[in-house]
Design an enzyme around this catalytic site. Structure first.
Site, PDB file in Angstrom:
ATOM      1  N   CYS A 139       6.799  -6.788   7.297  1.00  0.00           N
ATOM      2  CA  CYS A 139       7.014  -6.750   7.405  1.00  0.00           C
ATOM      3  C   CYS A 139       7.625  -7.309   8.663  1.00  0.00           C
ATOM      4  O   CYS A 139       7.122  -8.204   9.411  1.00  0.00           O
ATOM      5  CB  CYS A 139       7.213  -5.371   8.717  1.00  0.00           C
ATOM      6  SG  CYS A 139       8.728  -4.615   9.496  1.00  0.00           S
TER       7      CYS A 139
ATOM      8  N   GLU B 258       0.918  -1.296  -0.039  1.00  0.00           N
ATOM      9  CA  GLU B 258       0.203   0.359  -0.297  1.00  0.00           C
ATOM     10  C   GLU B 258       0.660   1.057   0.488  1.00  0.00           C
ATOM     11  O   GLU B 258       2.394   1.014   0.829  1.00  0.00           O
ATOM     12  CB  GLU B 258      -1.134  -0.313   1.367  1.00  0.00           C
ATOM     13  CG  GLU B 258      -1.812  -1.038   1.136  1.00  0.00           C
ATOM     14  CD  GLU B 258      -2.946  -1.191   2.424  1.00  0.00           C
ATOM     15  OE1 GLU B 258      -4.261  -1.558   2.162  1.00  0.00           O
ATOM     16  OE2 GLU B 258      -2.981  -0.946   3.386  1.00  0.00           O
TER      17      GLU B 258
ATOM     18  N   CYS C 119       2.240  -2.455  15.212  1.00  0.00           N
ATOM     19  CA  CYS C 119       1.684  -2.343  14.286  1.00  0.00           C
ATOM     20  C   CYS C 119       1.301  -3.550  13.397  1.00  0.00           C
ATOM     21  O   CYS C 119       1.344  -4.400  13.754  1.00  0.00           O
ATOM     22  CB  CYS C 119       2.899  -2.261  13.395  1.00  0.00           C
ATOM     23  SG  CYS C 119       3.067  -2.012  11.940  1.00  0.00           S
TER      24      CYS C 119
ATOM     25  N   CYS D   3       6.407  -5.286  15.216  1.00  0.00           N
ATOM     26  CA  CYS D   3       6.662  -4.233  17.388  1.00  0.00           C
ATOM     27  C   CYS D   3       4.568  -4.955  17.245  1.00  0.00           C
ATOM     28  O   CYS D   3       4.113  -4.973  16.277  1.00  0.00           O
ATOM     29  CB  CYS D   3       6.405  -2.975  16.316  1.00  0.00           C
ATOM     30  SG  CYS D   3       8.157  -2.747  15.818  1.00  0.00           S
TER      31      CYS D   3
ATOM     32  N   CYS E 232       3.230   8.390   1.278  1.00  0.00           N
ATOM     33  CA  CYS E 232       3.663   7.772   2.121  1.00  0.00           C
ATOM     34  C   CYS E 232       4.075   6.784   1.475  1.00  0.00           C
ATOM     35  O   CYS E 232       3.476   5.666   0.956  1.00  0.00           O
ATOM     36  CB  CYS E 232       3.134   6.912   3.328  1.00  0.00           C
ATOM     37  SG  CYS E 232       3.186   5.891   5.117  1.00  0.00           S
TER      38      CYS E 232
ATOM     39  N   CYS F 175      -0.968   5.382  10.208  1.00  0.00           N
ATOM     40  CA  CYS F 175       0.665   4.811  10.724  1.00  0.00           C
ATOM     41  C   CYS F 175       0.437   3.406  10.943  1.00  0.00           C
ATOM     42  O   CYS F 175      -0.407   3.504  12.046  1.00  0.00           O
ATOM     43  CB  CYS F 175       0.767   5.922  11.341  1.00  0.00           C
ATOM     44  SG  CYS F 175       2.513   6.750  10.483  1.00  0.00           S
TER      45      CYS F 175
END
Ligand code: SAH
Ligand code: SF4
Length: 382
Positions: free
Chosen positions: A124, A104, A131, A128, A117, A351
């Site tokens: 990933c 995205e 996230c 975390c 962004c 975010c």
């Protein structure tokens, strides 16, 4: 679907090739040495200034050269699998690459600036705990071509080519993925973004955000030279080990030391420390004071990010009052501490909310190798 998505063409796209790669190409077509740089600039001009979608439109190149280029190359963009616009004007594109993996890209318009962004990986590896991207199972690095093509698709979609006024003024490598785990491609991508003959966006307006891959921070300063953002989120190792697990490998002291020594650091080029506000976890006034002590002496600002919730997450966002109290302490400590207003929440574009549905990757040999590399690193960390 975007009409420029003509992915049935044969050959590979010229979008995102580095100067060296275009040079290697042109040399094969017997372009004399003294003409090479001029030709590279011409090719880049057509791609990044004019946004052409076919090699035929590159009319400053000779007909012969265009015909030769067309035998093996094209100007294909990735497919736009989905495009959404938030009520606040934020736009999100779901892009699909040739191996069917998806990422995205988000555009956030804001008065005078427009920030794109950009993602650096599919998913990933870093997990975390707050996230959503970290929960995506499959991960691979994006090539520098795939990184640059995100900007090109956004420009197509925003109709930026014909406009004098730029809509995309800033780039943040804050989409999906850890940019410093994909160093070479991110470096090559940012160098094309910032090149005057490329996308011509100043390095001061490009920010690379990292969770803290310490050994790569100095390299990023020397070889990329963009602005740096550090996802700090905690002021002591116990908590950071829990919420940003890469901290077990690169603890806070080493991270802060790497920031102090960041080659592109000055009062006018400050580091941004990002701090996600998690209710009852990292948002006490004592932690605000610790934060000021921790980064003391580093030219910096602190971005306070209200936690953006996603289905299944176990955190809550701090109360607004608490975020303000926290921010005031940091401010009195001498650091600007803007609170980042969440954008595009209604389309899950804020975010840490990015997560594609990529379930299966038909991995090419190259990607299989990438996956093996990432996996062995991950096992090494366990
Ligand atoms: N992997 C890189 C860049 C992508 S994440 C990094 O971690 O820095 C971009 C920013 O969003 C990081 O600061 C990240 O910690 C933050 N973030 C992740 N999930 C979030 C969430 N749910 N709410 C608010 N911020 C989040
Ligand atoms: Fe990865 Fe950044 Fe999300 Fe952590 S915050 S899981 S490093 S994308």
């Amino acid at each position: 679907m975007n009409e420029n998505n003509n992915n049935n063409n044969k050959g590979s796209s010229l979008i995102g090739l580095t100067r060296e790669e275009i040079k290697d190409l042109l040399i094969k077509f017997d372009i004399p040495d003294q003409q090479i740089n001029m030709r590279i600039n011409q090719v880049w001009g057509w791609i990044y200034n004019r946004g052409v979608s076919s090699i035929d439109e590159m009319t400053t190149l000779s007909l012969d050269l265009r015909e030769e280029l067309k035998k093996h190359h094209n100007l294909d963009r990735p497919v736009i699998a989905d495009e959404q616009t938030s009520e606040d004007g934020t736009k999100k594109w779901l892009l699909k690459f040739n191996d069917n993996s998806e990422i995205e890209t988000v555009f956030i318009p804001d008065n005078e600036r427009g920030t794109l962004c950009v993602s650096s990986q599919v998913g990933c590896t870093l997990n975390c705990t707050f996230c959503h991207t970290g929960t995506q199972r499959l991960v691979r690095n994006l090539s520098s071509q795939e990184i640059i093509s995100q900007v090109v698709v956004a420009k197509d979609s925003l109709g930026e080519w014909s406009k004098e006024q730029r809509k995309i003024t800033n780039i943040v490598m804050m989409g999906m993925g850890e940019p410093l785990y994909n160093f070479e491609s991110v470096r090559d991508g940012i160098l094309t973004m910032s090149d005057d003959a490329g996308l011509s966006i100043s390095k001061r307006k490009i920010t690379l955000s990292t969770s803290g891959i310490v050994p790569k921070i100095k390299m990023a300063g020397n070889e990329i030279g963009s602005m740096l953002a550090i996802s700090l989120h905690a002021t002591n190792n116990d908590l950071r080990n829990e919420i940003v697990p890469i901290n077990k490998k690169y603890p806070i002291e080493e991270l802060i030391e790497a920031c102090r020594n960041y080659p592109v650091l000055s009062n006018s080029k400050r580091i941004t420390f990002e701090y996600v506000m998690l209710k009852g976890v990292n948002d006490s006034e004592a932690e605000a004071r610790d934060l000021v002590k921790l980064i003391s002496g580093i030219p910096a600002k602190i971005n306070l990010i209200p936690f953006n919730s996603w289905p299944g997450s176990s955190y809550e966002c701090s109360d607004w009052d608490q975020i303000e109290k926290f921010g005031n302490i940091v401010n009195r400590g001498g650091y600007a501490s803007p609170i980042r207003i969440p954008r595009g929440e209604d389309i899950s574009a804020a975010c840490g909310q990015l997560k594609s549905d990529t379930k299966k990757i038909r991995a090419s040999e190259k990607y299989k190798k990438e996956l093996a590399k990432i996996e062995s690193k991950r096992i090494g960390r366990l």
